[in-house]
Design a protein around this motif. Structure first.
Motif, PDB file in Angstrom:
ATOM      1  N   GLY A 327       0.813  -1.214   0.000  1.00 27.27           N
ATOM      2  CA  GLY A 327       0.000   0.000   0.000  1.00 27.27           C
ATOM      3  C   GLY A 327       0.839   1.253   0.000  1.00 27.27           C
ATOM      4  O   GLY A 327       0.502   2.262  -0.634  1.00 27.27           O
ATOM      5  N   ASN A 328       1.983   1.210   0.692  1.00 23.94           N
ATOM      6  CA  ASN A 328       2.895   2.354   0.705  1.00 23.94           C
ATOM      7  C   ASN A 328       3.576   2.572  -0.639  1.00 23.94           C
ATOM      8  O   ASN A 328       4.035   3.672  -0.936  1.00 23.94           O
ATOM      9  N   LEU A 329       3.661   1.513  -1.439  1.00 22.39           N
ATOM     10  CA  LEU A 329       4.347   1.616  -2.728  1.00 22.39           C
ATOM     11  C   LEU A 329       3.473   2.211  -3.820  1.00 22.39           C
ATOM     12  O   LEU A 329       3.975   2.768  -4.789  1.00 22.39           O
ATOM     13  N   LEU A 330       2.162   2.108  -3.686  1.00 28.62           N
ATOM     14  CA  LEU A 330       1.268   2.451  -4.786  1.00 28.62           C
ATOM     15  C   LEU A 330       0.849   3.924  -4.746  1.00 28.62           C
ATOM     16  O   LEU A 330       0.818   4.541  -3.684  1.00 28.62           O
ATOM     17  N   PRO A 331       0.482   4.477  -5.905  1.00 34.37           N
ATOM     18  CA  PRO A 331      -0.043   5.851  -5.949  1.00 34.37           C
ATOM     19  C   PRO A 331      -1.514   5.859  -5.530  1.00 34.37           C
ATOM     20  O   PRO A 331      -2.423   5.896  -6.363  1.00 34.37           O
ATOM     21  N   ALA A 332      -1.746   5.834  -4.232  1.00 26.34           N
ATOM     22  CA  ALA A 332      -3.107   5.713  -3.711  1.00 26.34           C
ATOM     23  C   ALA A 332      -3.105   6.079  -2.234  1.00 26.34           C
ATOM     24  O   ALA A 332      -2.062   6.037  -1.582  1.00 26.34           O
ATOM     25  N   PRO A 333      -4.285   6.424  -1.687  1.00 31.09           N
ATOM     26  CA  PRO A 333      -4.366   6.571  -0.229  1.00 31.09           C
ATOM     27  C   PRO A 333      -4.085   5.233   0.423  1.00 31.09           C
ATOM     28  O   PRO A 333      -4.427   4.170  -0.125  1.00 31.09           O
ATOM     29  N   LEU A 334      -3.443   5.246   1.579  1.00 33.89           N
ATOM     30  CA  LEU A 334      -3.006   4.003   2.212  1.00 33.89           C
ATOM     31  C   LEU A 334      -4.172   3.091   2.580  1.00 33.89           C
ATOM     32  O   LEU A 334      -3.986   1.883   2.751  1.00 33.89           O
ATOM     33  N   VAL A 335      -5.398   3.647   2.695  1.00 36.79           N
ATOM     34  CA  VAL A 335      -6.547   2.784   3.000  1.00 36.79           C
ATOM     35  C   VAL A 335      -6.754   1.734   1.925  1.00 36.79           C
ATOM     36  O   VAL A 335      -7.505   0.768   2.123  1.00 36.79           O
ATOM     37  N   ILE A 336      -6.076   1.896   0.784  1.00 35.65           N
ATOM     38  CA  ILE A 336      -6.225   0.917  -0.285  1.00 35.65           C
ATOM     39  C   ILE A 336      -5.643  -0.429   0.125  1.00 35.65           C
ATOM     40  O   ILE A 336      -5.886  -1.446  -0.545  1.00 35.65           O
ATOM     41  N   PHE A 337      -4.900  -0.476   1.234  1.00 36.65           N
ATOM     42  CA  PHE A 337      -4.427  -1.775   1.726  1.00 36.65           C
ATOM     43  C   PHE A 337      -5.606  -2.688   2.033  1.00 36.65           C
ATOM     44  O   PHE A 337      -5.474  -3.925   2.017  1.00 36.65           O
ATOM     45  N   ALA A 338      -6.783  -2.112   2.298  1.00 39.89           N
ATOM     46  CA  ALA A 338      -7.972  -2.919   2.570  1.00 39.89           C
ATOM     47  C   ALA A 338      -8.358  -3.761   1.357  1.00 39.89           C
ATOM     48  O   ALA A 338      -8.906  -4.861   1.505  1.00 39.89           O
ATOM     49  N   THR A 339      -8.074  -3.273   0.153  1.00 42.99           N
ATOM     50  CA  THR A 339      -8.345  -4.048  -1.064  1.00 42.99           C
ATOM     51  C   THR A 339      -7.593  -5.371  -1.025  1.00 42.99           C
ATOM     52  O   THR A 339      -8.127  -6.434  -1.362  1.00 42.99           O
ATOM     53  N   PHE A 340      -6.339  -5.302  -0.606  1.00 42.44           N
ATOM     54  CA  PHE A 340      -5.498  -6.497  -0.482  1.00 42.44           C
ATOM     55  C   PHE A 340      -6.083  -7.441   0.569  1.00 42.44           C
ATOM     56  O   PHE A 340      -6.157  -8.658   0.357  1.00 42.44           O
ATOM     57  N   VAL A 341      -6.502  -6.890   1.705  1.00 44.44           N
ATOM     58  CA  VAL A 341      -7.076  -7.708   2.782  1.00 44.44           C
ATOM     59  C   VAL A 341      -8.328  -8.423   2.277  1.00 44.44           C
ATOM     60  O   VAL A 341      -8.532  -9.622   2.521  1.00 44.44           O
ATOM     61  N   GLY A 342      -9.195  -7.684   1.564  1.00 47.60           N
ATOM     62  CA  GLY A 342     -10.408  -8.293   1.021  1.00 47.60           C
ATOM     63  C   GLY A 342     -10.117  -9.369  -0.002  1.00 47.60           C
ATOM     64  O   GLY A 342     -10.802 -10.400  -0.058  1.00 47.60           O
ATOM     65  N   PHE A 343      -9.086  -9.132  -0.816  1.00 47.03           N
ATOM     66  CA  PHE A 343      -8.697 -10.134  -1.812  1.00 47.03           C
ATOM     67  C   PHE A 343      -8.234 -11.417  -1.125  1.00 47.03           C
ATOM     68  O   PHE A 343      -8.643 -12.516  -1.498  1.00 47.03           O
ATOM     69  N   GLY A 350     -13.377 -18.466  -0.748  1.00 50.88           N
ATOM     70  CA  GLY A 350     -14.033 -19.054  -1.916  1.00 50.88           C
ATOM     71  C   GLY A 350     -13.193 -19.185  -3.154  1.00 50.88           C
ATOM     72  O   GLY A 350     -13.738 -19.409  -4.243  1.00 50.88           O
ATOM     73  N   GLY A 351     -11.895 -19.001  -3.050  1.00 50.69           N
ATOM     74  CA  GLY A 351     -11.045 -19.174  -4.216  1.00 50.69           C
ATOM     75  C   GLY A 351     -10.779 -17.872  -4.944  1.00 50.69           C
ATOM     76  O   GLY A 351     -11.206 -16.782  -4.536  1.00 50.69           O
ATOM     77  N   LEU A 352     -10.104 -17.985  -6.079  1.00 42.52           N
ATOM     78  CA  LEU A 352      -9.615 -16.813  -6.803  1.00 42.52           C
ATOM     79  C   LEU A 352     -10.743 -15.938  -7.334  1.00 42.52           C
ATOM     80  O   LEU A 352     -10.674 -14.708  -7.266  1.00 42.52           O
ATOM     81  N   GLY A 353     -11.804 -16.561  -7.877  1.00 37.62           N
ATOM     82  CA  GLY A 353     -12.921 -15.765  -8.382  1.00 37.62           C
ATOM     83  C   GLY A 353     -13.598 -14.963  -7.283  1.00 37.62           C
ATOM     84  O   GLY A 353     -13.962 -13.801  -7.475  1.00 37.62           O
ATOM     85  N   TYR A 354     -13.756 -15.565  -6.127  1.00 37.80           N
ATOM     86  CA  TYR A 354     -14.372 -14.898  -4.981  1.00 37.80           C
ATOM     87  C   TYR A 354     -13.485 -13.776  -4.443  1.00 37.80           C
ATOM     88  O   TYR A 354     -13.976 -12.812  -3.860  1.00 37.80           O
ATOM     89  N   ALA A 355     -12.176 -13.890  -4.684  1.00 39.13           N
ATOM     90  CA  ALA A 355     -11.230 -12.907  -4.154  1.00 39.13           C
ATOM     91  C   ALA A 355     -11.464 -11.523  -4.734  1.00 39.13           C
ATOM     92  O   ALA A 355     -11.392 -10.514  -4.018  1.00 39.13           O
ATOM     93  N   PHE A 356     -11.761 -11.429  -6.031  1.00 43.78           N
ATOM     94  CA  PHE A 356     -11.989 -10.121  -6.645  1.00 43.78           C
ATOM     95  C   PHE A 356     -13.236  -9.455  -6.066  1.00 43.78           C
ATOM     96  O   PHE A 356     -13.267  -8.241  -5.856  1.00 43.78           O
ATOM     97  N   SER A 357     -14.267 -10.242  -5.798  1.00 43.80           N
ATOM     98  CA  SER A 357     -15.478  -9.695  -5.174  1.00 43.80           C
ATOM     99  C   SER A 357     -15.179  -9.210  -3.757  1.00 43.80           C
ATOM    100  O   SER A 357     -15.651  -8.143  -3.345  1.00 43.80           O
TER     101      SER A 357
END
Length: 477
Positions: A327-343, A350-357
């Protein structure tokens, strides 16, 4: 029928107050000047929704490297200093309001300017334009992390080289880059200056210092912002006993808490709402974390760690550390680390398909509070900014903010230049390896800093990222 007017004799002009003299000469009074300073939108261009989206996507979202300090400085230098949409005083008052609201301040500032240029839909377009690049890049990084993994030697090598280089990135204007601490200094130039006297306000400096002390004591930043805002209101009205009492009470309250509950722990925010990482629980996890993210993502980090790592157990501690680093590396607000957590949660459930959701729903939940407060409450927030009675409170908050930003800058620098914790120095040779890697990281940091100061093109940061990823293959493989 004639109308008579009263003229002021020249010899009596010097007896008039400044406001009376200005009125006599048809000039704006001091109070009217202050009103214009905080209300004038005449320089704000009226843009279409697509124009607003593209402006914040292409000028801020793509170049939002270096964390919140860098992003705020970039927005300020372009829209306030260069384009002069609003005055500097108004910018810091607005910034003070958003500091006491949940969510990433940089995204909220983008939405504020979007609202000025295109109403609430303009604010929504600005927020999406700023956040979209980081969200897409984090999705890609999450996918690569799952498929390739940090156990891969080559991926890990590039990551090691990029960490210290990104720590050096902090755009302080559209075309000039510097380091994180330099941005803190740039913000201090205005946030610690009295809007009335245009001189350095010693009290605001003191607020910044004690906010940094409070952070070391694990006193929530939101409490510090509120306390020092109230203290400044009392000082402006010369209510010295009240100001002193508020200052002492914050530490009395802290001492009582430590005596009866122990030293505050990051785990105190855990509610047990994400024991299972299905879509509904991931959304609620993001929503609650976003509602608690006063001062940006740093308040939300310990909460999500407690829910997903400690209580839920579905996110390993090392993976969580990796997602903060990415999250610190990307051009984004640090809250975007939550995207990684959700993935990661969706992948486990539920597997890879469920990860994007999972990544999508937790991000929507995380950003919803700041979008709601900033866009739906835009006009109410504008009234707060214009309210002169609350002006002293916001000035105190701005002073306290400097302490928060300084702590954030030091934390990012310490986390990125230091060892990542992957090498366990159980032997003498292990210690030497850690020391050599830290030395290389320090050299990369200094080299990146020198390049950013020397070359002022806005694409310099992107080229540094590419060079860093390549250099890692030679330095750490």
């Amino acid at each position: 029928m004639s109308t008579s007017t009263t003229q002021v004799a020249p010899q009596d002009v010097e007896k008039l107050s400044p406001d009376e003299a200005a009125l006599d000469q048809g000039l704006p009074t001091h109070l009217e000047s202050l009103k214009n300073e905080y209300e004038d939108n005449s320089r704000v261009p009226k843009l279409s929704i697509l124009q607003i989206f593209w402006l914040f996507f292409s000028q801020f979202g793509i170049f939002a490297w270096g964390g919140p300090v860098a992003q705020i400085a970039l927005i300020k230098e372009r829209l306030v200093v260069k384009d002069q949409w609003i005055t500097m005083a108004r910018f810091y008052r607005v910034f003070g309001v958003y500091q006491i609201l949940p969510g990433p301040e940089a995204a909220e500032l983008c939405m504020f300017f979007g609202c000025l240029a295109g109403g609430r839909w303009g604010g929504l377009a600005a927020g999406l334009g700023f956040s979209l690049p980081g969200f897409v890049l984090m999705l890609i990084a999450s996918y690569i992390y799952v498929v390739v993994g940090f156990g891969n030697t080559y991926f890990d090598a590039s990551f090691r080289a990029l960490q210290p280089m990104v720590a050096a990135m902090n755009p302080t204007s559209m075309t000039c880059y510097g380091q994180i601490l330099r941005a803190t200094h740039k913000i201090m130039e205005h946030a610690l200056v009295s809007h009335e006297t245009k001189q350095l306000n010693v009290w605001l400096v003191i607020f910044a210092l004690f906010t940094a002390v409070n952070s070391a004591l694990r006193i929530n930043w939101f409490i510090s912002l509120g306390i020092y805002g109230l203290i400044n209101m009392a000082l402006v009205r010369r209510y010295w006993p009240i100001a002193g009492l508020l200052f002492v009470l914050q530490y009395v309250g802290y001492a009582l808490y430590v005596v009866f509950r122990g030293v505050p722990s990051p785990l105190a925010l855990a509610l047990g709402i994400a024991r299972t990482p299905d879509l509904s629980h991931l959304f609620v996890l993001g929503l609650v974390a976003g509602s608690l993210s006063f001062g940006g993502a740093y308040t939300a980090i310990p909460f999500i760690q407690a829910e997903a790592v400690i209580l839920g157990g579905w996110l390993p501690q090392q993976v969580f550390i990796d997602c903060i680093a990415i999250g610190n590396l990307l051009p984004a607000p640090l809250v975007i680390f939550a995207t990684f957590v959700g993935f990661q949660g969706g992948y486990v459930h539920g597997g890879l398909g469920y990860a994007f959701s999972g990544a999508t729903v937790i991000t929507i939940g995380m950003l919803s509070p700041c979008f709601i407060f900033t866009i739906i409450g835009h006009h109410a927030l504008e009234k707060l900014v214009r309210n002169k009675f609350l002006g002293a409170f916001f000035d105190g908050v701005c002073g306290s903010i400097v302490g928060v930003i300084a702590i954030i800058a030091v934390q990012i620098l310490g986390e990125t230049v230091g060892t990542t914790g992957r090498i366990k120095p159980t032997t003498v040779d292990g210690v030497l390896v850690v020391a050599s890697h830290d030395a290389v990281a320090a050299v990369l940091y200094l080299l990146a800093l020198a390049v950013l100061y020397k070359f002022t093109h806005k694409y310099t940061s992107i080229l540094l990222i590419l060079c860093g990823a390549l250099a890692g293959q030679f330095l750490f493989v």
